[in-house]
Write a protein that holds these residues in place. Structure first.
Motif, short mmCIF file in Angstrom:
data_model
loop_
_atom_site.label_atom_id
_atom_site.label_comp_id
_atom_site.label_asym_id
_atom_site.label_seq_id
_atom_site.Cartn_x
_atom_site.Cartn_y
_atom_site.Cartn_z
N LYS A 51 2.59 2.53 -0.85
CA LYS A 51 3.85 2.67 -0.12
C LYS A 51 4.17 1.45 0.75
O LYS A 51 5.35 1.07 0.87
N THR A 52 3.16 0.82 1.33
CA THR A 52 3.44 -0.34 2.18
C THR A 52 3.89 -1.53 1.35
O THR A 52 4.82 -2.25 1.74
N PHE A 53 3.28 -1.72 0.20
CA PHE A 53 3.71 -2.77 -0.72
C PHE A 53 5.16 -2.55 -1.13
O PHE A 53 5.98 -3.49 -1.14
N VAL A 54 5.52 -1.32 -1.43
CA VAL A 54 6.89 -1.01 -1.82
C VAL A 54 7.84 -1.12 -0.63
O VAL A 54 8.96 -1.62 -0.76
N SER A 55 7.42 -0.68 0.54
CA SER A 55 8.28 -0.77 1.73
C SER A 55 8.67 -2.21 2.02
O SER A 55 9.85 -2.52 2.26
N ILE A 56 7.69 -3.10 2.00
CA ILE A 56 7.97 -4.51 2.27
C ILE A 56 8.85 -5.09 1.18
O ILE A 56 9.83 -5.79 1.46
N ASN A 57 8.53 -4.82 -0.07
CA ASN A 57 9.32 -5.35 -1.16
C ASN A 57 10.74 -4.82 -1.16
O ASN A 57 11.69 -5.56 -1.42
N LEU A 58 10.91 -3.54 -0.88
CA LEU A 58 12.25 -2.98 -0.83
C LEU A 58 13.05 -3.60 0.31
O LEU A 58 14.24 -3.90 0.16
N ALA A 59 12.40 -3.83 1.45
CA ALA A 59 13.08 -4.49 2.57
C ALA A 59 13.52 -5.90 2.19
O ALA A 59 14.64 -6.32 2.49
#
Length: 315
Positions: A134-142
């Motif tokens: 989720k953190t990898f996706v959160s940063i990438n989505l941001a």
């Protein structure tokens, strides 16, 4: 049966989850990947093939303490496979566009129709269990949303126990989310950090306090989330929350936001864990899921990636 429940049922009983925390040490992020739709309301029509380095290949620079500003090591993020502007043409960036587009459309629809009084531009990202990405996706989505012409992004680290977002971004800080909740009279503007990435700002998690659960469940947190969302209606607020099985924080925060995104790790997340996570989100206005590291055989090799499905969670 709701859309999300049908999507959960489609996953079946698929093994056990690895319990190691995400990014405790530089760890594998993603290999080549394909997109697999997992819900019926908004689904990807064609699989995507994307690639990212199998591990963090670069060490982040020494963290910077900002007083309202922080330097993010963009070169390190680029080498590590994140969707920076330097990686704008790689497959993972294209896949993230396919993930963010339905979310942005849902935000516009919520703004037009109203969303039960919840901030339409506030997105919570969580998972059933630790280690699902989720953190990898959160940063990438941001990073991906920050590339939009008419949008800015505030990335909020609400996983206080891990504090992974600041570590991955290479940022140190003096105060964060828990400080806003624990100290009266501290304005959010004094804690939100502007960054060297255009249109991206960052609110760190803050200190680990013994009463984080109670702080997150307080009216003060509700008011803070609404203030962050309403400060700029064109800004998307992305909240990296703890896993749903790690405590009560994610379930509480999910009631404060317009949209919830749940990470599911293919071939790892047990169906029972996912069903329990969906039960915790029962009554939330909208819940979508990203299927991470989905395996399929194509051209004699196994691919990994993200799938996206959007649906309304029943009450």
């Amino acid at each position: 049966m709701s859309t999300i429940e049908r999507a959960a049922a489609r996953l079946g009983a698929i093994g056990k989850v690895r319990a190691e925390p995400f990014l405790r040490e530089p760890a594998p992020i993603a290999e080549s990947a394909s997109t697999v739709p997992i819900a019926s309301d908004v689904a990807l029509e064609e699989p995507l093939a994307l690639s990212a380095p199998p591990s963090f290949a670069a060490k982040f620079s020494e963290p910077h303490i900002g007083g309202g500003y922080c330097e993010i090591d963009v070169n390190a993020l680029t080498v590590a496979g994140f969707a920076t502007q330097e990686n704008v043409n790689v497959e993972i960036a294209a896949d993230l566009r396919r993930i963010k587009r339905p979310l942005l459309m849902a935000i516009k629809k919520s703004a037009a129709l109203g969303n039960a009084g919840l901030p339409h531009n506030l997105i919570l990202i969580t998972s059933a269990l630790p280690g699902e990405g989720k953190t990898f996706v959160s940063i990438n989505l941001a990073l991906s949303v920050a590339a939009e012409v008419d949008r800015s992004v505030l990335l909020v680290d609400a996983d206080v126990a891990k504090n992974d977002v600041a570590r991955v971004l290479g940022v140190n800080y003096e105060a964060g989310l828990t400080d806003l909740l624990n100290r009266d009279g501290l304005p959010p503007d004094d804690v939100v950090l502007q960054t060297n990435i255009d249109s991206l700002s960052f609110l760190p998690s803050g200190r680990m306090l013994p009463n984080v659960d109670e702080l997150f469940a307080s009216d003060k947190m509700t008011n803070l989330m609404r203030e962050l969302a309403e400060r700029d209606p064109s800004r998307i607020v992305i909240v990296d929350a703890p896993p749903l099985h790690a405590g009560t924080e994610a379930g509480v925060l999910a009631r404060m936001v317009g949209h919830v995104v749940v990470l599911v790790e293919a071939d790892q997340t047990p169906q029972s864990a996912l069903e329990d996570a969906m039960h915790q989100l029962k009554g939330c206005h909208s819940v979508s899921m990203i299927l991470n590291k989905a395996r399929r055989r194509a051209s004699d090799h196994v691919t990994y990636g993200y799938g996206y499905g959007y649906g309304k969670q029943g009450s």
